[in-house]
Scaffold this motif. Structure first.
Motif, short mmCIF file in Angstrom:
data_model
loop_
_atom_site.label_atom_id
_atom_site.label_comp_id
_atom_site.label_asym_id
_atom_site.label_seq_id
_atom_site.Cartn_x
_atom_site.Cartn_y
_atom_site.Cartn_z
N HIS A 26 1.76 -13.18 7.15
CA HIS A 26 3.06 -12.00 7.85
C HIS A 26 3.85 -11.07 6.83
O HIS A 26 4.71 -10.57 7.39
CB HIS A 26 4.38 -13.39 8.38
CG HIS A 26 3.11 -14.59 9.32
ND1 HIS A 26 3.02 -13.51 10.65
CD2 HIS A 26 3.14 -15.69 8.80
CE1 HIS A 26 2.69 -15.56 10.90
NE2 HIS A 26 3.03 -15.94 9.98
N TYR A 41 8.93 -15.81 -6.31
CA TYR A 41 10.00 -16.60 -5.37
C TYR A 41 8.82 -18.10 -5.78
O TYR A 41 10.46 -18.64 -6.46
CB TYR A 41 9.42 -16.50 -3.65
CG TYR A 41 9.77 -15.50 -3.26
CD1 TYR A 41 11.60 -15.26 -3.80
CD2 TYR A 41 8.83 -14.11 -2.98
CE1 TYR A 41 12.13 -13.93 -2.49
CE2 TYR A 41 9.94 -13.10 -2.82
CZ TYR A 41 11.06 -12.67 -2.47
OH TYR A 41 11.87 -11.53 -2.21
N LEU B 117 16.97 -17.26 -3.62
CA LEU B 117 16.82 -17.00 -3.12
C LEU B 117 16.22 -16.64 -2.03
O LEU B 117 15.16 -15.53 -1.95
CB LEU B 117 18.08 -15.46 -3.01
CG LEU B 117 19.28 -16.29 -4.03
CD1 LEU B 117 20.14 -15.17 -3.90
CD2 LEU B 117 20.40 -16.75 -2.68
N LEU B 118 16.16 -17.66 -0.40
CA LEU B 118 14.40 -16.68 -0.62
C LEU B 118 14.57 -15.49 0.58
O LEU B 118 15.34 -15.79 1.52
CB LEU B 118 13.04 -17.89 0.65
CG LEU B 118 13.24 -18.49 -0.57
CD1 LEU B 118 12.67 -19.92 -0.45
CD2 LEU B 118 12.44 -18.54 -1.65
N PRO B 119 13.45 -14.33 1.13
CA PRO B 119 13.99 -13.80 1.85
C PRO B 119 13.57 -14.00 3.27
O PRO B 119 12.92 -14.81 4.10
CB PRO B 119 12.33 -12.34 2.14
CG PRO B 119 11.35 -13.52 0.87
CD PRO B 119 11.92 -14.77 0.16
N SER B 151 18.35 -9.12 -3.39
CA SER B 151 17.00 -8.10 -3.86
C SER B 151 15.62 -9.44 -3.62
O SER B 151 16.07 -10.08 -2.59
CB SER B 151 16.67 -8.46 -5.45
OG SER B 151 18.06 -7.96 -6.53
N SER B 152 14.95 -8.18 -3.08
CA SER B 152 13.67 -8.96 -2.72
C SER B 152 12.93 -8.06 -2.73
O SER B 152 12.47 -6.89 -3.27
CB SER B 152 13.85 -9.07 -0.77
OG SER B 152 13.59 -6.97 -0.68
N TYR B 153 11.45 -9.09 -2.61
CA TYR B 153 10.15 -8.08 -3.66
C TYR B 153 9.41 -8.89 -1.84
O TYR B 153 7.99 -8.66 -3.21
CB TYR B 153 9.90 -9.69 -4.35
CG TYR B 153 10.38 -10.13 -5.23
CD1 TYR B 153 11.24 -8.99 -6.54
CD2 TYR B 153 11.65 -11.51 -5.05
CE1 TYR B 153 12.43 -9.22 -6.92
CE2 TYR B 153 12.76 -11.21 -6.61
CZ TYR B 153 13.05 -10.68 -6.95
OH TYR B 153 14.50 -10.47 -7.72
N LEU B 154 9.60 -8.78 -1.35
CA LEU B 154 8.08 -8.98 0.33
C LEU B 154 9.23 -8.33 1.03
O LEU B 154 10.71 -8.81 1.57
CB LEU B 154 7.73 -10.21 -0.03
CG LEU B 154 8.16 -11.37 0.45
CD1 LEU B 154 8.35 -11.87 1.66
CD2 LEU B 154 6.95 -12.87 0.29
N ARG B 155 8.16 -8.10 1.83
CA ARG B 155 9.01 -8.23 3.53
C ARG B 155 7.96 -8.02 4.32
O ARG B 155 6.79 -8.26 4.62
CB ARG B 155 9.20 -6.22 3.70
CG ARG B 155 10.34 -5.46 3.15
CD ARG B 155 10.38 -4.70 2.88
NE ARG B 155 9.46 -3.15 3.09
CZ ARG B 155 9.32 -1.84 2.79
NH1 ARG B 155 10.88 -2.01 3.96
NH2 ARG B 155 8.87 -0.83 2.96
N TYR B 156 8.40 -8.57 6.16
CA TYR B 156 7.87 -9.18 6.37
C TYR B 156 7.22 -8.06 7.62
O TYR B 156 7.67 -7.32 7.84
CB TYR B 156 8.18 -10.53 7.47
CG TYR B 156 8.92 -11.64 6.94
CD1 TYR B 156 7.67 -12.73 5.59
CD2 TYR B 156 9.92 -12.02 6.14
CE1 TYR B 156 8.83 -14.27 5.57
CE2 TYR B 156 10.36 -12.75 5.13
CZ TYR B 156 9.86 -14.33 4.92
OH TYR B 156 10.34 -14.57 4.14
N ASN B 191 11.31 -1.28 -5.05
CA ASN B 191 10.85 -1.90 -4.82
C ASN B 191 9.67 -1.42 -3.17
O ASN B 191 8.08 -2.30 -2.80
CB ASN B 191 10.65 -3.44 -4.75
CG ASN B 191 11.04 -4.21 -5.49
OD1 ASN B 191 10.50 -3.58 -6.69
ND2 ASN B 191 11.72 -5.57 -6.03
N SER B 226 4.31 -2.23 -11.06
CA SER B 226 5.32 -2.90 -11.53
C SER B 226 5.80 -3.00 -10.54
O SER B 226 5.71 -2.43 -9.92
CB SER B 226 6.46 -2.44 -12.69
OG SER B 226 6.56 -0.92 -12.17
N ILE B 227 6.91 -4.07 -10.66
CA ILE B 227 8.13 -4.68 -9.71
C ILE B 227 9.37 -4.75 -10.56
O ILE B 227 9.49 -5.35 -11.19
CB ILE B 227 7.31 -5.61 -8.70
CG1 ILE B 227 8.67 -5.66 -7.84
CG2 ILE B 227 7.27 -6.81 -9.63
CD1 ILE B 227 7.44 -6.91 -6.62
N ILE B 229 12.34 -7.24 -11.09
CA ILE B 229 12.89 -8.25 -10.80
C ILE B 229 14.56 -8.28 -10.72
O ILE B 229 15.54 -8.64 -12.24
CB ILE B 229 12.06 -9.52 -11.79
CG1 ILE B 229 10.64 -9.33 -10.94
CG2 ILE B 229 12.51 -10.67 -11.17
CD1 ILE B 229 10.49 -9.40 -10.00
#
Lengths: 254, 291
Positions: A26, A41, B117-119, B151-156, B191, B226-227, B229
């Motif tokens: 996903h 995470y 803090l989960l996305p 802040s986020s490091y992934l998208r759905y 990101n 790079s990302i 954080i």
């Protein structure tokens, strides 16, 4: 499209076990794999728990060494996720976990030091409660004194340990090598009452009769029963518990 | 009736620069009484009794205090943890904060709590889940809360709503305010490759109740990728100061907070950062008055 609850369960499987890649389906990858993104995470979740344990168990950290502590804490965190966002509550089982390790880094008393530090942490973070003022007892008619049942302060705990963990923790945290050298680890069991009073955190060693009296007193047993079975110094012990702020209230047993 | 973003009764947060208060600085604040307009604390750090709460009791007499939560899990599909809400309300009743805030994130499912803090996927379902959870929270606390963009490091893959639109829609639906974290917008924009200024332009100015500023770090991989954080472990970077100046043009005078959580420096470093934010706010005000 997964339902939100299903997605969160799938995400949590990755965070807990990191093996299940179901959640990865996903996630948009562009430039980073789903696993790379998810690991950011998971690493934060894990390292926050490890650092929470390090805050609660500073003497264990010093005794075992930072690397050993990190590895043990990581392993503990993997099998014992947090149950609430209030992280001062996290880590109650760490002492038993250390006791179950094949090698506690050659430190036989490590688990007892952890038990001691957990009790200190519980006392430090316990809810505030008023200290019972001795004058409040003046309203109790003398014929009802035997039916007095006290309520221990929420910070009070009792602890029986095979090793002198209180002395070890004090010595290691103060960096006092001489004090550490004086510790006799074969000196036999110690019995402690730990609480947070107006003067701060206190861990006091008690002899067996006093330990039994104070733990039963704070546990709410009627004073009459206690005095019958206890030593002659019951009045002095009761006065001391009041003075130290280990009692928060009382009731008269019917 | 939920009170409006600005002008909360009792210890209200001024439209000036404040500082995130951490345990390391409790004593320095009490002893030195630094010139700081207001402080913000993490609610969960004061859920117990004892020394931290005693310090906060004293500090709140000298400074306005805001409560900022990191663990309520407003994005949990299964609803909120009532014990957490009850602890938050008890703390709120004792501290009487000028603002109460939380994040657009989730961190709990099936009784397990995750310390991050989960996305969230940004979908219609998530809008209704977060909206309901915010309404439950505001009813339970009897006051408005602010919602912060993370802040986020992934998208759905199935996210269908841009984050700025999601934030605006939630504020509209629930009456909550927006805590606009400018550093988080910058981190996520880098990101994920969106335009941070477009994000700021799209937020409804009337709902902005607070701004956060912090430092972040760049995590580099061996192959050159790079990302960014969000670790709150350094000074605010130049690009974020520029974005902040842009935000003050858009939103006007808004309480602004300097956050620093890892490798916490001396209090004087934080007051320097706050002074920098204040200077940008003051310049914006002069500019607005001259216009």
């Amino acid at each position: 499209m997964p339902a939100l609850l299903e997605l969160q369960r799938s995400f949590s499987v990755f965070l807990l076990a990191s093996k299940d890649q179901e959640i990865g389906r996903h996630i948009q990858e562009d430039g980073f794999s789903a696993a790379e993104r998810l690991r950011i995470y998971r690493n934060t979740c894990r390292s926050t728990l490890v650092e929470a344990l390090r805050m609660t168990y500073p003497a264990v950290d010093r005794l075992a060494g930072s690397d050993f502590f990190s590895a043990a804490a990581e392993q503990f965190a993997e099998h014992h996720p947090a149950r609430s966002a209030y992280l001062n509550e996290y880590g109650s089982g760490f002492a038993d976990f250390l006791a179950g390790l094949d090698s506690a880094n050659g430190v036989p008393y490590l688990a007892d030091v952890a038990r001691f530090e957990w009790t200190l942490s519980v006392a430090a973070n316990a809810e505030d409660a008023p200290v019972l003022e001795p004058s409040a007892l003046l309203s109790v008619p003398p014929e009802e004194n035997g039916a007095l049942c006290f309520l221990g302060h929420p910070s009070v705990s009792f602890l029986e340990l095979a090793y002198p963990a209180d002395q070890i923790a004090d010595a290691v945290l103060s960096g006092n090598d001489a004090a550490m050298a004086e510790v006799d680890i074969s000196s036999g069991p110690v019995r402690l009452v730990v609480h947070r009073g107006p003067a701060g955190l206190e861990a006091e060693r008690l002899g067996l009769p006093a330990y039994r009296f104070v733990s039963r007193l704070c546990g709410g047993e009627a004073l009459g029963l206690l005095i019958e079975s206890a030593a002659d110094d019951a009045p002095a012990l009761l006065a001391e518990q009041l003075a130290k702020g280990r009692l928060t209230g009382f009731r008269i047993a019917k | 009736m939920i009170p409006s973003v600005h002008g909360q009764a009792g210890g209200s947060i001024p439209a000036q620069a404040g500082i995130g208060l951490r345990f390391q600085h409790h004593r320095a604040v009490l002893e030195e009484k630094p010139r700081v307009a207001w402080f913000e604390v993490h609610s969960e750090n004061y859920f117990g009794g004892g020394t931290p709460l005693r310090y906060l009791d004293t500090i709140r007499h000298d400074y306005p205090v805001s409560l900022h939560g990191v663990g309520l899990s407003l994005g949990s599909a299964e609803g909120l943890d009532e014990r957490h809400l009850a602890r938050l309300r008890r703390l709120m009743e004792r501290i009487e904060p000028g603002l109460v805030s939380e994040h657009l994130a989730w961190n709990a499912v099936d009784g397990t709590h995750f310390a991050d803090l989960l996305p969230l996927p940004l979908t219609e379902e998530t809008l209704s889940v977060v909206g309901r959870n915010i309404e439950v929270t505001q009813d339970f606390l009897g006051r408005q809360i602010l919602l912060e963009n993370p802040s986020s490091y992934l998208r759905y893959r199935h996210s269908s709503i841009p984050e700025w639109q999601f934030m605006a829609e939630i504020a509209e639906r629930t009456g909550c305010g927006i805590l606009c974290d400018v550093n988080n917008i910058f981190v996520s924009a880098c990101n994920h490759g969106f335009d941070a200024r477009h994000y700021l332009r799209s937020l409804p100015a009337e709902h902005i109740g607070e701004i956060h500023l912090a430092g972040h770090r760049m995590r580099s991989f061996d192959d050159g990728r790079s990302i960014r954080i969000d670790d709150h472990g350094s000074r605010v970077c130049d690009e974020v100061w520029q974005l902040y100046a842009f935000a003050t043009e858009r939103f006007g005078q808004v309480p602004t907070l300097i956050e620093w959580d890892t490798d916490v420096p001396a209090l004087s470093v934080l007051t320097e950062e706050a002074a920098k934010a204040q200077a940008i706010m003051d310049a914006q005000l002069r500019h607005a008055r001259a216009a």
